[in-house]
Write a protein that holds these residues in place. Structure first.
Motif, short mmCIF file in Angstrom:
data_model
loop_
_atom_site.label_atom_id
_atom_site.label_comp_id
_atom_site.label_asym_id
_atom_site.label_seq_id
_atom_site.Cartn_x
_atom_site.Cartn_y
_atom_site.Cartn_z
N ALA A 104 -40.89 -64.74 49.87
CA ALA A 104 -40.99 -65.27 51.36
C ALA A 104 -43.25 -66.52 51.15
N ALA A 105 -43.73 -65.69 49.96
CA ALA A 105 -45.20 -66.03 49.65
C ALA A 105 -45.57 -66.11 49.10
N ARG A 106 -46.19 -66.86 47.90
CA ARG A 106 -47.17 -66.86 46.61
C ARG A 106 -48.40 -67.01 46.99
N ALA A 107 -48.89 -66.59 45.71
CA ALA A 107 -50.35 -66.79 45.63
C ALA A 107 -50.48 -67.47 43.62
N VAL A 108 -50.86 -68.27 43.88
CA VAL A 108 -51.31 -68.40 42.30
C VAL A 108 -52.71 -68.79 42.04
N ALA A 109 -53.09 -67.83 40.53
CA ALA A 109 -54.79 -68.25 40.45
C ALA A 109 -55.30 -68.38 38.73
N ARG B 205 -56.16 -53.46 36.37
CA ARG B 205 -56.77 -53.71 37.86
C ARG B 205 -55.67 -54.49 38.31
N LEU B 206 -55.34 -55.52 38.72
CA LEU B 206 -54.82 -56.24 39.47
C LEU B 206 -53.46 -55.52 39.92
N GLU B 207 -52.58 -54.75 38.78
CA GLU B 207 -51.42 -54.17 38.73
C GLU B 207 -51.76 -52.52 40.06
N ASP B 208 -52.73 -51.90 39.32
CA ASP B 208 -53.79 -51.22 39.91
C ASP B 208 -53.35 -51.61 41.72
N ALA B 209 -53.48 -52.91 42.35
CA ALA B 209 -54.08 -52.72 43.46
C ALA B 209 -52.70 -53.80 44.38
N MET B 210 -52.34 -54.19 43.46
CA MET B 210 -51.26 -54.76 43.79
C MET B 210 -49.57 -54.94 43.06
N GLY B 211 -49.54 -53.66 42.45
CA GLY B 211 -48.19 -53.28 41.82
C GLY B 211 -47.69 -53.98 41.21
N GLU B 212 -46.04 -53.79 41.84
CA GLU B 212 -45.17 -55.37 41.09
C GLU B 212 -45.39 -56.44 41.61
N ALA B 213 -46.29 -57.06 43.24
CA ALA B 213 -46.18 -57.94 43.02
C ALA B 213 -46.40 -59.29 42.10
N GLU C 286 -46.15 -61.26 39.18
CA GLU C 286 -45.13 -61.29 38.85
C GLU C 286 -45.25 -62.26 37.35
N SER C 287 -46.41 -63.22 37.41
CA SER C 287 -46.55 -63.69 35.97
C SER C 287 -48.10 -63.49 35.21
N PHE C 288 -48.09 -63.32 34.25
CA PHE C 288 -49.55 -63.67 33.63
C PHE C 288 -49.83 -64.02 32.26
N GLU C 289 -50.32 -65.04 32.60
CA GLU C 289 -50.18 -65.78 30.99
C GLU C 289 -51.91 -65.99 30.82
N ILE C 290 -51.92 -65.98 29.03
CA ILE C 290 -53.26 -66.25 28.60
C ILE C 290 -53.55 -67.94 27.76
N ALA D 232 -48.28 -63.99 42.44
CA ALA D 232 -48.00 -62.69 42.92
C ALA D 232 -47.20 -63.35 44.06
N THR D 233 -46.23 -62.59 44.26
CA THR D 233 -45.66 -62.88 45.17
C THR D 233 -44.89 -62.25 46.27
N ALA D 234 -44.82 -61.80 47.44
CA ALA D 234 -44.20 -61.54 48.87
C ALA D 234 -43.04 -61.74 49.27
N ARG D 235 -42.72 -60.53 49.63
CA ARG D 235 -41.18 -60.29 50.62
C ARG D 235 -42.00 -61.15 52.27
N ALA D 236 -41.03 -61.39 52.64
CA ALA D 236 -40.25 -60.99 54.16
C ALA D 236 -41.66 -60.37 55.01
N GLY D 237 -42.14 -60.31 55.57
CA GLY D 237 -42.90 -59.34 56.55
C GLY D 237 -44.13 -58.40 55.97
N ALA D 238 -43.68 -58.85 53.88
CA ALA D 238 -45.22 -58.28 53.36
C ALA D 238 -46.64 -58.64 53.86
N PRO D 239 -47.62 -57.88 53.93
CA PRO D 239 -48.85 -59.27 53.10
C PRO D 239 -48.89 -60.12 53.01
N SER D 240 -49.99 -60.98 53.13
CA SER D 240 -50.08 -62.10 52.32
C SER D 240 -50.12 -62.35 50.61
N PRO D 241 -49.94 -61.55 50.30
CA PRO D 241 -49.91 -61.96 48.89
C PRO D 241 -51.86 -62.82 48.23
#
Ligand code: FAD
Ligand code: 2HG
Ligand code: ZN
Length: 475
Positions: free
Chosen positions: A223-228, A244-252, A254-258, A290-299
């Motif tokens: 439903a939404a994505r955040a790109v940093a 750290r990000l996985e601890d905070a956001m878990g499976e949300a 999706e991509s971690f590119e260096i 990071a992404t979020a499904r419908a109804g989930a808090p904003s990524p």
């Protein structure tokens, strides 16, 4: 040794496939006889473009009876010249370009059934059209096909969460070297009828069968994505940041590119309309989605908070979360232009290696320094899928040198050195691109007798005449 096609065989193929499916015209064939990187140029007796699985079956039967080799080709985006025929011109090049039907998409089953020649971005669109998505993406998405992605077991930028192609293929239809159709399309979640032929064909690089269609797993649309875009100073920080990000956001996540500073500089130099996301220079950059499904808090909120904490804790120097979809696209465009920018810049000794994620910082910093010390003047460009332990460890020519001549002269020694570094860490010399023809010698050198014997036994059992994609993968 496969035979050369006779004029009788070529006439029979032409009669069966018609003018749209058969050509020997040099201009029509030329673009498909060279690999994407421009390293290998092959030749073919004819370019065959079957319209459907029946025609693939007919080709395999006719060629098999004549002992003639077939090279399957999808989008021709292979990084290892896997779809380029040998220069002797004795093979038939079989393109799936006309097999582009998406047979079905189901939001009930979360499955799409697509023919082998369906282009990845077309599948993305079809899935989006029913509120689903196909969660595998890569920079070549506008050309790479389902058959090619399956046959290379492609990875890309969402493996962290959804796995490689293997994890997304629920069923396969293929024509085997004896001309028989394997009808394994039913997308059963459970099926234990012995050896898994579907998985055998994933990553087989066209050496065991021609994939004609596949049932593919879809997932709910985001439903939404955040790109940093994050600036860091040490590769080690990237690993700290990921955890750290996985601890905070878990499976949300999706991509971690260096991306190294030199990678960003290459893109800015060669690709129009690109600009650095952050004002200050940094040694390394990380692109995060990071992404979020419908109804989930904003990524976006969650990612901003997690990044702010990471900066406080010293895991990142600076970060910007895209404020709009077009800014997010601009960040991704930089990442997805790396191969193209590198290609424009010159030839490189390319390595697609994997190690444990915890070893990645060592490989990117110390491993690169070792290679640069051993081969003075070379420049390592290490970028890619840090979260998967997969780095594209590309070694570029010393400044001012003719990169083609340099590669011909030094490429093999450099590759052996890089691969040995990776092997010393229990890594793999091919993470996601396969072996093709460019890595065949290194695969033979490093695979070990047990692996090679097992692979050769499987090949011999299914393709005793050695007619499917000869000169690739196996020694
Ligand atoms: P081709 O290049 O045509 O063929 C690849 C192999 O599959 C060959 O061995 C060919 O014989 C075989 N094959 C093709 N179709 C069939 C079929 N129907 N049946 C049997 N065998 C078949 N790869 C990644 O994994 N991750 C990435 O992030 C990534 N990024 C890329 C970025 C760029 C800019 C480029 C150019 C390539 C990238 N690749 C990446 C490599 C490439 O896109 C993948 O390997 C892709 O899977 C190849 O698909 P294709 O349709 O182009 O296959
Ligand atoms: C990527 O991750 C691709 O961008 C291509 O796998 C890597 O060009 C390369 O070496
Ligand atoms: Zn990659």
């Amino acid at each position: 040794m496969p035979n050369r096609p006779t004029s009788d065989l070529l006439a029979a193929l032409e009669a069966r496939l018609g003018p749209r499916g058969f050509t020997r015209d040099a201009d029509a064939m030329a673009p498909w006889l060279k690999d994407w990187r421009g390293r290998v140029e092959g030749a073919a007796a004819a370019l065959l473009s079957p319209a459907d699985t029946d025609e693939v079956e007919a080709i395999v039967r006719l060629a098999g009876a004549a002992g003639v080799a077939i090279v399957p080709q999808g989008g021709n985006t292979s990084m290892v010249a896997g779809a380029t025929p040998d220069a002797d011109g004795a093979s038939l090049l079989l393109s799936t370009r006309r097999m582009r039907t998406i047979r079905s998409v189901s939001s009930q089953d979360n499955v799409a059934v697509a023919e082998a020649g369906v282009i990845l971005s077309d599948l993305h669109e079809a899935a989006n059209g029913i509120g689903r998505r196909f969660p595998l993406s890569l920079a070549a998405k506008g050309s790479a096909t389902i058959g090619g992605l399956i046959s290379t077991n492609a990875g890309g930028t969402q493996v962290l969460r959804f796995g490689t192609m293997r994890a997304l293929v629920l069923g396969i239809e293929a024509v085997l070297p004896n001309g028989a159709r394997f009808d394994g399309l039913s997308a059963l979640r459970k099926d234990n009828r012995g050896y898994d032929l579907r998985q055998l064909l994933c990553g087989a690089e066209g050496t065991l069968g021609i994939v004609t269609a596949a049932s593919l797993r879809l997932v709910p649309a985001a439903a939404a994505r955040a790109v940093a875009w994050v600036g860091i100073e040490r590769a080690d920080d990237a690993l700290g940041l990921l955890r750290r990000l996985e601890d905070a956001m878990g499976e949300a996540i999706e991509s971690f590119e260096i991306i190294p500073a030199e990678g960003l500089a290459l893109v800015l130099r060669h690709i129009a309309h690109t600009r650095a996301p952050l004002t200050d220079p940094h040694r390394w950059h990380v692109l995060i989605e990071a992404t979020a499904r419908a109804g989930a808090p904003s990524p976006t909120d969650a990612l901003e908070q997690a990044l702010a904490r990471a900066i406080e804790e010293g895991h990142a120097a600076d970060a910007i979360v895209a404020a709009s979809e077009s800014q997010a696209e601009a960040f991704w465009r930089i990442r997805e232009s790396l191969s193209e920018a590198e290609r424009i810049d010159g030839f490189a000794a390319k390595h697609d290696v994997s190690v444990s994620v915890s070893v990645m910082p060592w490989l990117l910093e110390d491993g690169a320094a070792e290679v640069e010390a051993r081969f003075p003047g070379v420049r390592v460009l290490g970028f890619g899928h840090l979260g998967d332990g997969n780095v594209h460890f590309n070694v570029r020519a010393p400044i001012g040198m003719d990169s083609k001549a340099w590669l011909a002269d030094q490429g093999d020694d450099i590759s052996a050195y890089v691969h040995d570094l990776v092997r010393a860490k229990d890594g793999s010399i091919s993470a996601e691109h396969g072996i093709g023809q460019l890595k065949r010698a290194e695969f033979a050198r490093t695979a070990g007798a047990t692996r090679l014997h097992a692979l050769q036994a499987i090949k011999q059992a299914l393709d005793p005449q050695g007619l499917f994609n000869p000169g690739k993968l196996l020694p």
